[in-house]
Write a protein that holds these residues in place. Structure first.
Motif, short mmCIF file in Angstrom:
data_model
loop_
_atom_site.label_atom_id
_atom_site.label_comp_id
_atom_site.label_asym_id
_atom_site.label_seq_id
_atom_site.Cartn_x
_atom_site.Cartn_y
_atom_site.Cartn_z
N MET A 1 -17.90 -8.54 -2.10
CA MET A 1 -16.67 -7.75 -2.00
C MET A 1 -16.95 -6.27 -2.32
N LYS A 2 -16.36 -5.38 -1.53
CA LYS A 2 -16.57 -3.95 -1.76
C LYS A 2 -15.91 -3.50 -3.05
N ARG A 3 -16.50 -2.50 -3.68
CA ARG A 3 -15.89 -2.00 -4.91
C ARG A 3 -15.41 -0.56 -4.69
N TRP A 4 -14.58 -0.11 -5.64
CA TRP A 4 -14.02 1.23 -5.54
C TRP A 4 -15.06 2.29 -5.87
N HIS A 5 -15.19 3.27 -4.99
CA HIS A 5 -16.00 4.44 -5.31
C HIS A 5 -15.15 5.68 -5.19
N ILE A 6 -15.70 6.76 -5.70
CA ILE A 6 -14.90 7.99 -5.80
C ILE A 6 -14.35 8.41 -4.43
N ARG A 7 -15.15 8.19 -3.38
CA ARG A 7 -14.69 8.58 -2.04
C ARG A 7 -13.45 7.79 -1.63
N ASP A 8 -13.48 6.47 -1.88
CA ASP A 8 -12.34 5.63 -1.51
C ASP A 8 -11.10 6.01 -2.31
N ILE A 9 -11.34 6.33 -3.58
CA ILE A 9 -10.20 6.68 -4.44
C ILE A 9 -9.54 7.96 -3.93
N ILE A 10 -10.37 8.94 -3.57
CA ILE A 10 -9.81 10.18 -3.04
C ILE A 10 -9.08 9.90 -1.73
N LEU A 11 -9.69 9.07 -0.89
CA LEU A 11 -9.07 8.77 0.41
C LEU A 11 -7.72 8.09 0.25
N VAL A 12 -7.66 7.09 -0.62
CA VAL A 12 -6.39 6.38 -0.77
C VAL A 12 -5.34 7.32 -1.34
N THR A 13 -5.76 8.23 -2.23
CA THR A 13 -4.80 9.17 -2.79
C THR A 13 -4.29 10.13 -1.73
N ILE A 14 -5.20 10.61 -0.87
CA ILE A 14 -4.75 11.54 0.17
C ILE A 14 -3.77 10.85 1.12
N ILE A 15 -4.09 9.62 1.50
CA ILE A 15 -3.16 8.88 2.37
C ILE A 15 -1.82 8.71 1.67
N ALA A 16 -1.88 8.39 0.37
CA ALA A 16 -0.65 8.20 -0.38
C ALA A 16 0.16 9.49 -0.45
N ILE A 17 -0.53 10.61 -0.63
CA ILE A 17 0.18 11.89 -0.70
C ILE A 17 0.87 12.17 0.63
N PHE A 18 0.13 11.94 1.70
CA PHE A 18 0.67 12.14 3.02
C PHE A 18 1.94 11.30 3.20
N MET A 19 1.85 10.02 2.82
CA MET A 19 3.01 9.15 2.96
C MET A 19 4.11 9.56 1.99
N GLY A 20 3.71 9.99 0.78
CA GLY A 20 4.69 10.43 -0.20
C GLY A 20 5.50 11.60 0.32
N VAL A 21 4.82 12.52 1.03
CA VAL A 21 5.52 13.67 1.61
C VAL A 21 6.54 13.18 2.64
N ILE A 22 6.14 12.16 3.42
CA ILE A 22 7.07 11.61 4.40
C ILE A 22 8.24 10.90 3.72
N PHE A 23 7.95 10.09 2.69
CA PHE A 23 9.03 9.40 1.97
C PHE A 23 10.05 10.42 1.48
N TRP A 24 9.49 11.47 0.93
CA TRP A 24 10.33 12.48 0.31
C TRP A 24 11.19 13.18 1.37
N ALA A 25 10.56 13.45 2.54
CA ALA A 25 11.28 14.12 3.62
C ALA A 25 12.36 13.20 4.17
N LEU A 26 12.19 11.90 4.00
CA LEU A 26 13.17 10.96 4.52
C LEU A 26 14.42 10.87 3.64
N GLY A 27 14.31 11.38 2.41
CA GLY A 27 15.42 11.31 1.47
C GLY A 27 16.77 11.68 2.09
N PRO A 28 16.88 12.88 2.68
CA PRO A 28 18.15 13.29 3.28
C PRO A 28 18.61 12.37 4.41
#
Lengths: 217, 184
Positions: free
Chosen positions: B1-28
């Motif tokens: 099984m693959k383990r978490w490395h710094i690259r994956d952690i940064i990637l998942v965070t960037i994707i999350a930020i991107f989606m977070g921006v969309i969630f937030w924009a959907l508020g209105p």
């Protein structure tokens, strides 16, 4: 109060409030959070926003429950006040907790592995770049007469490609600056976790338990 | 099984930020939709219709970063971003985020992190819908609704999650596979 403990307190109380139906405790939590927010010098605009939005949603939810269920008045009051508990407690938390401080605390006090703490921080600092990238991708598509919506796969595709590039580069940059996963670290800024934090945490939690189970309405 | 490395952690965070921006924009959008539906007592439907977009970070992260925990972490971080961007729902965002992420994670767990196709997406949508619905039964007092309305809410929710978390995620995945960034 220590940010990690504050977060734990917030989540625990929110969880309990979601399952237990005691409206007087909800009101007490609202009042306490309001006082804490006022002490934290919240702006009036933010407070107004934090009040009007849940007011609308609570009313709409209660109205919907009145029309489409046979719930008791007691239950409706509980639901009405519950949304305010979430919003006010969350408002107090975000008002008094800078994200950077929280991450430091999670790493130092809550023993979050440092690769997660610094990975999050590195990515969060890209926030303006990410927003700009979304705008760029959209503008580039517009130049070809293509409009990208929230439901367009192409928008996500391009941003994910950019994200993969950046994460490769950032990870390489961190490694080349001597970041080693799992290696012991020293801290320039230490987040204190003192007895007082624990007292506050345990005390508030106990107080809520007493309130919830003493038989208040 | 693959383990978490710094690259994956940064990637998942960037994707999350991107989606977070969309969630937030959907508020209105959410607020307007809810306002339009509220007079008929249908306000919860607004939530159900848009839920699919909110839970998308989970399956998307799960598909792009094929490591156990990716879906949960992606969705949770999306919620964190939304909270600090000025979303108002506070701790309840965090709890919902964790549950939504875990819901879609279940779909990947059941297929052992080995199959990344329609079946997994459908399963993941189903588990997300069930987990989040159980949470709303308590949190929003859905349990009190009459059964027909409850069923309607659940079906709309499942459909919304399947369209955004399932179909849209699959289309994005197809593009990534065609670009040889991901394996099929």
């Amino acid at each position: 109060m220590n940010p990690s403990l504050k977060l734990a307190l917030l989540v625990l109380i929110a969880l309990e409030v979601s399952f237990i139906q005691v409206w007087s405790i909800n009101v007490a939590l609202i009042v306490v959070s309001l006082i804490l927010m006022l002490l934290g010098r919240i702006t009036w605009r933010r407070l107004l926003w934090l009040t009007l939005v849940p007011l609308f949603f609570s009313s709409a939810l209660v109205w919907s429950l009145m029309l489409r269920s046979s719930a008791s008045t007691h239950f409706l009051i509980v639901i009405f006040t519950r949304l305010f508990v979430y919003v006010y407690m969350g408002g107090w938390f975000t008002l008094t907790t800078p994200p950077l401080w929280l991450t430091h605390s999670l790493e130092q006090n809550a023993k979050l592995p440092s690769k997660f703490a610094y990975g999050f921080l590195a990515a969060f600092n890209l926030m303006p770049k990410i927003q700009a990238e979304v705008a760029t991708v959209r503008a580039a598509a517009l130049m070809r007469g293509e409009v990208l919506h929230v439901w367009s796969p192409r928008l996500y595709f391009k941003v994910i490609l950019a994200a993969m590039n950046w994460s490769d580069q950032l990870a390489a940059a961190m490694t080349s600056h001597g970041f080693v996963e799992g290696a012991p670290r020293t801290h320039a800024q230490t987040v204190p976790l003192v007895a007082r934090d624990w007292w506050l945490f345990v005390g508030s939690l106990l107080l809520v338990q007493v309130g919830l189970f003493v038989g208040l309405p | 099984m693959k383990r978490w490395h710094i690259r994956d952690i940064i990637l998942v965070t960037i994707i999350a930020i991107f989606m977070g921006v969309i969630f937030w924009a959907l508020g209105p959008v959410y607020t307007i939709l809810a306002a339009a539906l509220a007079p008929m007592g249908l306000q919860p439907l607004a939530n159900e219709l848009l839920l699919g977009i909110w839970v998308m970070a989970g399956p998307l992260a799960g598909f792009v970063i094929r490591i156990p925990g990716a879906a949960t972490l992606g969705e949770l971080l999306g919620a964190v971003v939304e909270m600090f961007l000025g979303g108002i729902w506070g701790a309840s965002t965090l709890i919902s985020g964790t549950l939504q992420g875990f819901g879609s994670e279940l779909g990947f767990i059941f297929t052992g992190y080995k199959r990344y196709g329609w079946f997994t997406l459908f399963l993941s949508s189903l588990t997300t819908a069930i987990v989040t619905f159980v949470w709303d039964l308590f949190r929003n007092g859905y349990a009190a609704y009459h059964l027909p309305f409850l069923l309607l809410l659940f079906c709309v929710r499942l459909l919304s999650i399947f369209i955004f978390g399932g179909v849209l995620t699959k289309l994005i995945n197809n593009l990534l596979v065609r670009a040889h960034v991901l394996k099929d």
